[in-house]
Write a protein that holds these residues in place. Structure first.
Motif, PDB file in Angstrom:
ATOM      1  N   LYS A  52      48.047  46.975-101.094  1.00 44.78           N
ATOM      2  CA  LYS A  52      47.329  46.687 -99.863  1.00 44.78           C
ATOM      3  C   LYS A  52      46.293  45.603-100.134  1.00 44.78           C
ATOM      4  N   LEU A  53      46.112  44.736 -99.122  1.00 45.38           N
ATOM      5  CA  LEU A  53      45.069  43.719 -99.254  1.00 45.38           C
ATOM      6  C   LEU A  53      43.692  44.381 -99.279  1.00 45.38           C
ATOM      7  N   PRO A  54      42.764  43.823-100.085  1.00 47.64           N
ATOM      8  CA  PRO A  54      42.937  42.681-100.986  1.00 47.64           C
ATOM      9  C   PRO A  54      43.495  43.124-102.340  1.00 47.64           C
ATOM     10  N   PHE A  55      44.308  42.278-102.954  1.00 49.76           N
ATOM     11  CA  PHE A  55      44.790  42.532-104.308  1.00 49.76           C
ATOM     12  C   PHE A  55      45.107  41.194-104.955  1.00 49.76           C
ATOM     13  N   GLY A  56      45.192  41.215-106.260  1.00 49.86           N
ATOM     14  CA  GLY A  56      45.445  39.988-106.999  1.00 49.86           C
ATOM     15  C   GLY A  56      46.693  40.094-107.856  1.00 49.86           C
ATOM     16  N   ILE A  57      47.300  38.964-108.135  1.00 51.19           N
ATOM     17  CA  ILE A  57      48.404  38.846-109.078  1.00 51.19           C
ATOM     18  C   ILE A  57      47.975  37.824-110.134  1.00 51.19           C
ATOM     19  N   ALA A  58      48.055  38.219-111.392  1.00 51.82           N
ATOM     20  CA  ALA A  58      47.605  37.339-112.472  1.00 51.82           C
ATOM     21  C   ALA A  58      48.742  37.078-113.434  1.00 51.82           C
ATOM     22  N   PHE A 173      52.168  42.804 -93.608  1.00 55.27           N
ATOM     23  CA  PHE A 173      51.917  43.654 -92.446  1.00 55.27           C
ATOM     24  C   PHE A 173      50.699  44.510 -92.738  1.00 55.27           C
ATOM     25  N   ASP A 174      49.652  44.308 -91.941  1.00 58.98           N
ATOM     26  CA  ASP A 174      48.397  45.045 -92.102  1.00 58.98           C
ATOM     27  C   ASP A 174      48.454  46.311 -91.256  1.00 58.98           C
ATOM     28  N   SER A 175      48.574  47.454 -91.905  1.00 60.68           N
ATOM     29  CA  SER A 175      48.700  48.721 -91.180  1.00 60.68           C
ATOM     30  C   SER A 175      47.416  49.103 -90.450  1.00 60.68           C
ATOM     31  N   GLU A 176      46.283  48.544 -90.884  1.00 56.75           N
ATOM     32  CA  GLU A 176      45.005  48.862 -90.234  1.00 56.75           C
ATOM     33  C   GLU A 176      44.861  48.129 -88.903  1.00 56.75           C
ATOM     34  N   THR A 177      45.336  46.892 -88.857  1.00 55.10           N
ATOM     35  CA  THR A 177      45.197  46.108 -87.628  1.00 55.10           C
ATOM     36  C   THR A 177      46.501  46.038 -86.832  1.00 55.10           C
ATOM     37  N   GLY A 178      47.614  46.426 -87.436  1.00 62.58           N
ATOM     38  CA  GLY A 178      48.909  46.342 -86.764  1.00 62.58           C
ATOM     39  C   GLY A 178      49.429  44.927 -86.645  1.00 62.58           C
ATOM     40  N   GLU A 179      48.892  43.997 -87.438  1.00 64.95           N
ATOM     41  CA  GLU A 179      49.289  42.590 -87.370  1.00 64.95           C
ATOM     42  C   GLU A 179      50.063  42.191 -88.613  1.00 64.95           C
ATOM     43  N   SER A 180      50.896  41.183 -88.451  1.00 64.08           N
ATOM     44  CA  SER A 180      51.530  40.516 -89.583  1.00 64.08           C
ATOM     45  C   SER A 180      50.946  39.108 -89.687  1.00 64.08           C
ATOM     46  N   TYR A 181      50.586  38.699 -90.893  1.00 58.83           N
ATOM     47  CA  TYR A 181      49.985  37.374 -91.067  1.00 58.83           C
ATOM     48  C   TYR A 181      50.214  36.888 -92.492  1.00 58.83           C
ATOM     49  N   VAL A 182      50.042  35.589 -92.658  1.00 57.66           N
ATOM     50  CA  VAL A 182      50.089  34.980 -93.991  1.00 57.66           C
ATOM     51  C   VAL A 182      48.708  35.148 -94.624  1.00 57.66           C
ATOM     52  N   PRO A 183      48.607  35.840 -95.743  1.00 58.41           N
ATOM     53  CA  PRO A 183      47.288  36.046 -96.350  1.00 58.41           C
ATOM     54  C   PRO A 183      46.663  34.737 -96.819  1.00 58.41           C
ATOM     55  N   TYR A 184      45.352  34.749 -96.903  1.00 58.90           N
ATOM     56  CA  TYR A 184      44.613  33.662 -97.543  1.00 58.90           C
ATOM     57  C   TYR A 184      44.461  34.011 -99.027  1.00 58.90           C
ATOM     58  N   VAL A 185      44.173  32.987 -99.826  1.00 66.29           N
ATOM     59  CA  VAL A 185      44.176  33.158-101.281  1.00 66.29           C
ATOM     60  C   VAL A 185      42.893  32.605-101.898  1.00 66.29           C
ATOM     61  N   VAL A 186      42.307  33.378-102.790  1.00 62.30           N
ATOM     62  CA  VAL A 186      41.224  32.896-103.653  1.00 62.30           C
ATOM     63  C   VAL A 186      41.771  32.872-105.072  1.00 62.30           C
ATOM     64  N   GLU A 187      41.655  31.730-105.716  1.00 63.80           N
ATOM     65  CA  GLU A 187      42.242  31.530-107.042  1.00 63.80           C
ATOM     66  C   GLU A 187      41.156  31.398-108.102  1.00 63.80           C
ATOM     67  N   THR A 188      41.354  32.071-109.219  1.00 62.83           N
ATOM     68  CA  THR A 188      40.566  31.772-110.417  1.00 62.83           C
ATOM     69  C   THR A 188      41.548  31.287-111.479  1.00 62.83           C
ATOM     70  N   SER A 189      41.270  30.135-112.057  1.00 64.72           N
ATOM     71  CA  SER A 189      42.185  29.512-113.009  1.00 64.72           C
ATOM     72  C   SER A 189      41.397  29.052-114.225  1.00 64.72           C
ATOM     73  N   ILE A 190      41.780  29.573-115.390  1.00 64.00           N
ATOM     74  CA  ILE A 190      41.031  29.269-116.607  1.00 64.00           C
ATOM     75  C   ILE A 190      41.972  28.715-117.658  1.00 64.00           C
ATOM     76  N   GLY A 191      41.526  27.702-118.362  1.00 67.77           N
ATOM     77  CA  GLY A 191      42.317  27.131-119.447  1.00 67.77           C
ATOM     78  C   GLY A 191      42.097  27.908-120.729  1.00 67.77           C
ATOM     79  N   VAL A 192      43.175  28.468-121.278  1.00 67.32           N
ATOM     80  CA  VAL A 192      43.047  29.269-122.501  1.00 67.32           C
ATOM     81  C   VAL A 192      42.582  28.402-123.663  1.00 67.32           C
ATOM     82  N   ASP A 193      43.132  27.207-123.788  1.00 72.30           N
ATOM     83  CA  ASP A 193      42.747  26.321-124.889  1.00 72.30           C
ATOM     84  C   ASP A 193      41.278  25.922-124.768  1.00 72.30           C
ATOM     85  N   ARG A 194      40.849  25.639-123.542  1.00 73.03           N
ATOM     86  CA  ARG A 194      39.436  25.286-123.342  1.00 73.03           C
ATOM     87  C   ARG A 194      38.529  26.480-123.626  1.00 73.03           C
TER      88      ARG A 194
END
Length: 330
Positions: A52-58, A173-194
């Motif tokens: 369920k939103l919000p969640f992240g994939i890393a 599909f948001d079961s709380e609002t009953g709407e379907s939508y394209v989620p927005y995304v917040v990204e964190t991106s880190i360079g392992v070598d750096r």
């Protein structure tokens, strides 16, 4: 506005061919970021994980960029490792989460203990076409403040375009609002070598000692140190090596520990200082009498007597990631 050079095509991505035969082979490009695999698999992960939103994939993986100039040791390379997380949120909540991830990621960097003044944010004035907010976490390298991590609000650009050009719905599909939508995304991106370069440059220290000597010490956070403890018999006799080996056997299943009996104990301490080992555990004559050992702490060089049966708990408390996570105050 005069003396412009001729227009030239820059190759910002590496191209290659797929197909065993030259004729008919397709031109493909090595990925310049790891994020798109996450977006393509968004629905697979969301549905199979019942997320369920919000969640992240890393994920972590290789990326390739045809840098015009690769420089500053491993800071800027054409082949590098990235760790990225795409955090999916409701439309309209992206700025709240962007600010929250800014605080969380900065807290993580500062928890490493290299000094709060070594870090700063650099907010972007000119944004990428997919972003509505962006900032960098910068670290004070020996060659100046440079980016180690980017935190971006990517809106619904990626999922929306994958949906548009694939012709398949990529919606939540948001079961709380009953709407379907394209989620927005917040990204964190880190360079392992750096990040590795940051840790090494911050941890390396040449420290003057009394008497004019100098020791090289790698002040790595204990959780990141490759070797957590070195077990050293004071001499190679009187049963000390056997006791030391028993201590190694007790600790080795949970931590990377080493056994070292070569050279004087002082030289062995210096070797462990140079590779960042947080603890040196010395078995001596008193150990055979009362079951205690001398524990030397890397950063302070202070020594204390510790019972053998307390060693596991001591190493666990100092070297566990729990100690770092507690500093985040999440």
């Amino acid at each position: 506005t005069r003396n412009w050079t001729e227009v030239r095509q820059f190759n910002l991505m590496f191209s290659t061919q797929i197909g065993s035969l030259a004729e008919g082979a397709n031109t493909i490009y090595l990925r310049p970021e790891t994020a798109q695999g996450i977006f393509v698999n968004f629905l697979n992960v969301q549905k199979t994980g019942r997320m369920k939103l919000p969640f992240g994939i890393a994920q972590i993986g290789k990326a390739f960029r045809n840098e015009i100039v690769a420089r500053q040791f491993i800071f800027r390379m054409r082949e590098f490792e990235q760790m990225e997380m795409q955090f999916f949120v409701r439309p309209g909540e992206e700025m709240m989460w962007w600010n929250r991830w800014k605080e969380t990621r900065m807290a993580w960097h500062r928890a490493l203990g290299f000094g709060d003044d070594k870090y700063r944010f650099h907010d972007h004035e000119k944004l990428a076409h997919y972003a509505n907010a962006a900032t960098d976490v910068e670290f004070a390298f020996p060659f100046g403040f440079k980016e180690v991590e980017g935190i971006h609000s990517r809106t619904d650009f990626d999922l929306g375009n994958h949906q548009k050009f694939s012709g398949r719905k990529i919606q939540y599909f948001d079961s709380e609002t009953g709407e379907s939508y394209v989620p927005y995304v917040v990204e964190t991106s880190i360079g392992v070598d750096r990040m590795f370069l940051q840790v090494m440059s911050a941890a390396y220290c040449e420290e003057p000692l009394e008497g004019g000597d100098t020791r090289v010490v790698l002040r790595l956070p204990a959780a990141l140190a490759p070797v957590k403890a070195a077990v050293l018999p004071l001499v190679k006799k009187d049963g000390m090596p056997e006791v030391a080996q028993k201590i190694v056997d007790e600790l080795k299943y949970d931590y990377n520990v080493v056994y070292d009996e070569k050279d004087s104990v002082g030289k062995r301490y210096r070797r462990q200082d140079a590779v960042g080992t947080p603890f040196c555990i010395t078995v001596d004559g008193q150990t055979l009498e009362d079951g205690t050992v001398t524990v030397r702490h890397r950063d302070t060089m202070l020594q204390e007597r510790v019972a053998i049966d307390r060693l596991h708990a001591m190493v666990d408390e100092e070297c566990s990631f729990r100690k770092l996570f507690r500093k985040l105050d999440l």
